[in-house]
Design an enzyme around this catalytic site. Structure first.
Site, PDB file in Angstrom:
ATOM      1  N   SER A 142       2.702  -8.119 -10.229  1.00 13.65           N
ATOM      2  CA  SER A 142       1.805  -9.001  -9.821  1.00 13.65           C
ATOM      3  C   SER A 142       1.410 -10.333 -10.702  1.00 13.65           C
ATOM      4  O   SER A 142       0.829  -9.582 -12.155  1.00 13.65           O
ATOM      5  CB  SER A 142       0.264  -8.887  -9.111  1.00 13.65           C
ATOM      6  OG  SER A 142      -0.539  -9.228  -8.397  1.00 13.65           O
ATOM      7  N   TYR A 155      -5.895  -1.996  -7.768  1.00  9.67           N
ATOM      8  CA  TYR A 155      -4.776  -2.080  -7.470  1.00  9.67           C
ATOM      9  C   TYR A 155      -4.007  -3.813  -8.990  1.00  9.67           C
ATOM     10  O   TYR A 155      -3.320  -3.085  -9.758  1.00  9.67           O
ATOM     11  CB  TYR A 155      -4.318  -4.093  -6.588  1.00  9.67           C
ATOM     12  CG  TYR A 155      -3.377  -4.597  -6.487  1.00  9.67           C
ATOM     13  CD1 TYR A 155      -2.495  -4.173  -5.232  1.00  9.67           C
ATOM     14  CD2 TYR A 155      -3.346  -5.993  -6.532  1.00  9.67           C
ATOM     15  CE1 TYR A 155      -1.758  -4.760  -5.433  1.00  9.67           C
ATOM     16  CE2 TYR A 155      -1.688  -6.746  -6.872  1.00  9.67           C
ATOM     17  CZ  TYR A 155      -1.282  -5.808  -5.592  1.00  9.67           C
ATOM     18  OH  TYR A 155       0.162  -6.896  -5.674  1.00  9.67           O
TER      19      TYR A 155
HETATM   20  P1  NAD Z   1       4.180  -5.713   2.865  1.00  7.22           P
HETATM   21  O1  NAD Z   1       3.236  -4.994   2.858  1.00  7.22           O
HETATM   22  O2  NAD Z   1       5.260  -7.098   3.362  1.00  7.22           O
HETATM   23  O3  NAD Z   1       6.023  -4.799   1.904  1.00  7.22           O
HETATM   24  C1  NAD Z   1       6.013  -3.443   1.525  1.00  7.22           C
HETATM   25  C2  NAD Z   1       6.906  -2.813   1.626  1.00  7.22           C
HETATM   26  O4  NAD Z   1       6.415  -1.395   1.214  1.00  7.22           O
HETATM   27  C3  NAD Z   1       7.544  -2.362   2.814  1.00  7.22           C
HETATM   28  O5  NAD Z   1       8.572  -2.391   3.067  1.00  7.22           O
HETATM   29  C4  NAD Z   1       6.536  -1.468   3.373  1.00  7.22           C
HETATM   30  O6  NAD Z   1       7.519  -0.583   4.150  1.00  7.22           O
HETATM   31  C5  NAD Z   1       6.030  -0.719   2.324  1.00  7.22           C
HETATM   32  N1  NAD Z   1       5.207   0.554   1.955  1.00  7.22           N
HETATM   33  C6  NAD Z   1       4.459   0.763   1.403  1.00  7.22           C
HETATM   34  N2  NAD Z   1       3.962   2.002   1.124  1.00  7.22           N
HETATM   35  C7  NAD Z   1       5.228   2.714   1.040  1.00  7.22           C
HETATM   36  C8  NAD Z   1       5.532   4.222   0.643  1.00  7.22           C
HETATM   37  N3  NAD Z   1       4.470   4.516   0.450  1.00  7.22           N
HETATM   38  N4  NAD Z   1       6.747   4.371   0.817  1.00  7.22           N
HETATM   39  C9  NAD Z   1       7.727   3.992   0.302  1.00  7.22           C
HETATM   40  N5  NAD Z   1       7.611   2.361   1.167  1.00  7.22           N
HETATM   41  C10 NAD Z   1       6.250   1.993   0.985  1.00  7.22           C
HETATM   42  O7  NAD Z   1       4.647  -6.382   0.814  1.00  7.22           O
HETATM   43  P2  NAD Z   1       4.761  -6.876   0.402  1.00  7.22           P
HETATM   44  O8  NAD Z   1       3.674  -8.503  -0.024  1.00  7.22           O
HETATM   45  O9  NAD Z   1       5.899  -7.653   0.386  1.00  7.22           O
HETATM   46  O10 NAD Z   1       4.444  -6.962  -1.840  1.00  7.22           O
HETATM   47  C11 NAD Z   1       5.911  -6.140  -2.104  1.00  7.22           C
HETATM   48  C12 NAD Z   1       4.992  -6.013  -3.467  1.00  7.22           C
HETATM   49  O11 NAD Z   1       5.025  -7.070  -4.184  1.00  7.22           O
HETATM   50  C13 NAD Z   1       4.089  -4.482  -4.474  1.00  7.22           C
HETATM   51  O12 NAD Z   1       4.790  -4.253  -5.380  1.00  7.22           O
HETATM   52  C14 NAD Z   1       3.301  -6.391  -3.544  1.00  7.22           C
HETATM   53  O13 NAD Z   1       1.976  -5.142  -4.616  1.00  7.22           O
HETATM   54  C15 NAD Z   1       3.508  -7.377  -4.589  1.00  7.22           C
HETATM   55  N6  NAD Z   1       2.729  -8.511  -5.131  1.00  7.22           N
HETATM   56  C16 NAD Z   1       3.275  -9.660  -3.418  1.00  7.22           C
HETATM   57  C17 NAD Z   1       1.977 -10.421  -3.766  1.00  7.22           C
HETATM   58  C18 NAD Z   1       1.829 -11.467  -2.359  1.00  7.22           C
HETATM   59  O14 NAD Z   1       1.582 -12.355  -2.528  1.00  7.22           O
HETATM   60  N7  NAD Z   1       2.510 -10.959  -1.301  1.00  7.22           N
HETATM   61  C19 NAD Z   1       1.997 -10.891  -4.829  1.00  7.22           C
HETATM   62  C20 NAD Z   1       2.536 -10.134  -5.744  1.00  7.22           C
HETATM   63  C21 NAD Z   1       2.692  -8.727  -6.104  1.00  7.22           C
END
Ligand code: NAD
Length: 260
Positions: A142, A155
């Site tokens: 991130s 985080y």
């Molecule tokens: P999201 O909540 O849409 O998706 C998260 C996914 O992880 C889902 O499929 C969920 O089922 C799964 N998940 C959660 N806990 C779990 C567990 N214990 N075991 C297995 N699967 C699990 O989130 P997102 O925004 O798509 O984020 C995905 C990644 O990207 C994360 O690591 C997040 O930190 C990172 N990220 C997101 C953003 C953003 O702006 N959305 C920015 C930077 C980094």
């Protein structure tokens, strides 16, 4: 080059993970998607990926907060598809609170899912990649892996840790034709971001639109969310021949956030 290769993408039934699985499948990669929910819908997502992109696709339920389940995911995927040469550690959760109020169980869950799961899947996948003679490990960190915001201590700590882990693994595998990189997105509109809005509204005492404009996109100079397709394409690029010499790199996709 990617045609017929096998990938595991953790946390990939929604958001960025599903975007990555989709773009990899588009490039001809067989994909194992994952969440811990084990719903009919989860299997249907895998079936749709297979149908739409004429690849093999499977859903594997495994809780990324559990070390044994992380190992079982990679082993189960290998049994199903053969050698896993692309591993995308994407699963992640968020919780926002002042450090003195931060629930220790939330800290532990964030460390387990956002950081330790990448260690457990990587240690399980690396012997197969070495035997295969090619591998790509991509950790979804991130902008918070490179810089900080208040109220996100767990985080930020986990995502910085993931960047450090990425560098170390990259150095270990540098002569094995296996690269390890981190992608560091700014804000991407996904369910994870949507879920943060109420907490941010409370923490900053602002309404929804003001939080989006002044707290979230205020840090992103382009004032635009990145898309899950863009993140997926960047992961596919890191798997390409052109990216062979990119390893140990945190790749920012943050609209200029970390240039500030
Ligand atoms: P999201 O909540 O849409 O998706 C998260 C996914 O992880 C889902 O499929 C969920 O089922 C799964 N998940 C959660 N806990 C779990 C567990 N214990 N075991 C297995 N699967 C699990 O989130 P997102 O925004 O798509 O984020 C995905 C990644 O990207 C994360 O690591 C997040 O930190 C990172 N990220 C997101 C953003 C953003 O702006 N959305 C920015 C930077 C980094």
């Amino acid at each position: 080059m990617l045609q017929g290769k096998n990938a595991v993408i953790t946390g990939s039934t929604s958001g960025i993970g599903l975007g990555i699985a989709t773009q990899l499948a588009k490039a001809g990669v067989n994909v194992v998607i994952n969440s811990f929910t084990d719903r009919e819908d989860d299997y249907a997502i895998a079936d749709k990926l297979a149908q739409d992109h004429k690849v093999k696709a499977a859903y594997f339920s495994a809780d990324m907060s559990d070390a044994d389940a992380c190992v079982a995911l990679v082993e189960g995927a290998t049994e199903k598809l053969g050698p896993i040469s692309i591993l995308v550690n994407n699963a992640g959760i968020q919780f926002v609170a002042p450090v003195e109020d931060f629930p220790p169980e939330k800290w532990d869950a964030i460390m387990a899912i956002n950081l330790s799961s990448a260690f457990h899947t990587t240690r399980t996948a690396v012997p197969g990649m070495k035997a295969f003679g090619w591998g790509r490990i991509i950790n979804i960190s991130s902008a918070h892996g490179l810089t900080a915001s208040p109220f996100k201590s767990a985080y930020v700590a986990a995502k910085h840790g993931l960047v450090g882990f990425t560098k170390s693994v990259a150095l270990e595998l540098a002569e094995q034709n296996i690269t390890c990189n981190a992608v560091c997105p700014g804000y991407v509109m996904t369910p994870l971001v949507e879920a943060q809005i109420p907490d941010q509204m409370k923490a900053h005492n602002m309404d929804r639109e003001t939080v989006i404009r002044e707290v979230m996109l205020d840090r992103q100079p382009t004032r635009e969310f990145a898309t899950v397709e863009q993140i997926g394409d960047i992961v596919a690029f890191l798997c390409s021949e052109a990216a062979t010499q990119i390893t140990g790199t945190p790749l920012s996709v943050d609209g200029g956030w970390t240039a500030l």
